[in-house]
Structures are given as structure tokens and as C-alpha cells.
Design an enzyme around this catalytic site. Sequence first.
Site, mmCIF file in Angstrom:
data_model
loop_
_atom_site.group_PDB
_atom_site.id
_atom_site.type_symbol
_atom_site.label_atom_id
_atom_site.label_comp_id
_atom_site.label_asym_id
_atom_site.label_seq_id
_atom_site.Cartn_x
_atom_site.Cartn_y
_atom_site.Cartn_z
ATOM 1 N N CYS A 94 0.524 -0.721 -0.039
ATOM 2 C CA CYS A 94 0.006 0.015 -0.063
ATOM 3 C C CYS A 94 0.796 0.969 -0.517
ATOM 4 C CB CYS A 94 -0.784 -0.365 1.450
ATOM 5 S SG CYS A 94 -1.685 1.492 1.262
ATOM 6 N N HIS A 136 -9.141 -3.388 -2.613
ATOM 7 C CA HIS A 136 -8.095 -2.587 -1.834
ATOM 8 C C HIS A 136 -8.539 -1.239 -2.240
ATOM 9 C CE1 HIS A 136 -3.750 -2.162 -0.092
ATOM 10 N NE2 HIS A 136 -4.303 -0.971 -1.033
ATOM 11 N N GLU A 137 -8.055 -0.742 -3.064
ATOM 12 C CA GLU A 137 -8.495 0.316 -3.231
ATOM 13 C C GLU A 137 -9.754 1.124 -3.243
ATOM 14 O OE1 GLU A 137 -6.426 1.739 -4.154
ATOM 15 O OE2 GLU A 137 -5.134 0.728 -5.047
HETATM 16 ZN ZN ZN Z 1 -3.559 1.031 -0.509
#
Ligand code: ZN
Length: 164
Positions: A94, A136-137
Site C-alpha cells: 500500500c 483494496h482501493e
Molecule cells: Zn492502499
Amino acid sequence: MSVLPIVLWPDPRLGRVCDPVEGITEAIRRQAADMLETMYAAPGRGLAAPQVGILNRLFVTDFTWKEGTRDPQVYLNPEILSSGDETATMSEGCLSIPGISVEVTRPARVHLIWTSLDGARVSQVFTGFAAACVQHELDHLNGVVTFDRLSSDARAAAEAAYAA
Ligand code: ZN
């Protein structure tokens, strides 16, 4: 366009639920262009608005540019319509938690809908790396980071590694 500073965990802006994008304004177009430039500069394959301190429901991806094919995508107000029962575990980094990758288990297949920058509602099924990336986003737009997806033991180890 400009490269924006990336917000680093545990900044509280990464824990907020973001507001819907209400219209495709010049400011939204500029935000999307700046976020793509920021993602490429980082370098990363996905970036969500709160990672640049903007608390709206917009993220950008490019799954293939590191292999030489640019495919910038902008997602406004994305929603998961359905997820497959099968799961996949992938090592996820990330840009807001630099230097740390953690194993995250998610549905292996998701059906996502979103609005594109030209105002069209788009519907697409994602699998593999792209499925993990869009989830994830989307998590970022709901104030969720990879650490929040871990068991308490795995989270403690990842936080200790991040702090070191
Ligand atoms: Zn991230």
C-alpha cells in the site's frame, strides 16, 4: 497535472468513510489526472482519494503499466455488485504503508460497477490481481486499510514491522 503528497498510515484521513462524488466537475477531472500522475510517480498500480487527503469516492488504477502497457482507469462511486465464493490470498502493498506487504484474503472474483469520467455507468468483472486491487482501493474509500483485514496477531506483527 501535479504529483500530490501521499498520506501515510496511521493518518486519521485513512480511517474515514468517503463521500460520494456528486458531479463530474473540472475539479474532479483535475483530481483524477493528479491522482494518476501521483500513482505513476509513486510508483504504484492503484491509488484512492483519501491517500492524497481527498475524502471522496474516487480511485484510479493501472494494472499493466509496469509491464509496458498503459491502461489508466478512473472509478467514481464504485460499488461491488457481487463477489464469488472462492477466495484468494495475495501479498498486498500500500502506498500509504510504504515498505510493508501483508497477506490479505479476499474474494477471488468481484463484479464492480462505477461511473467513468465521461459519466457512463460501467460494469466489469475482475479476477486475479485486478480483483484484489479494486477491492483494496474500494476499502480505502470506506476507511479500511490492509491492516484492518488481518488477524490480531498478524496485524500486531505488521504494525511492529512498519514502526521499526
Ligand atoms: Zn492502499
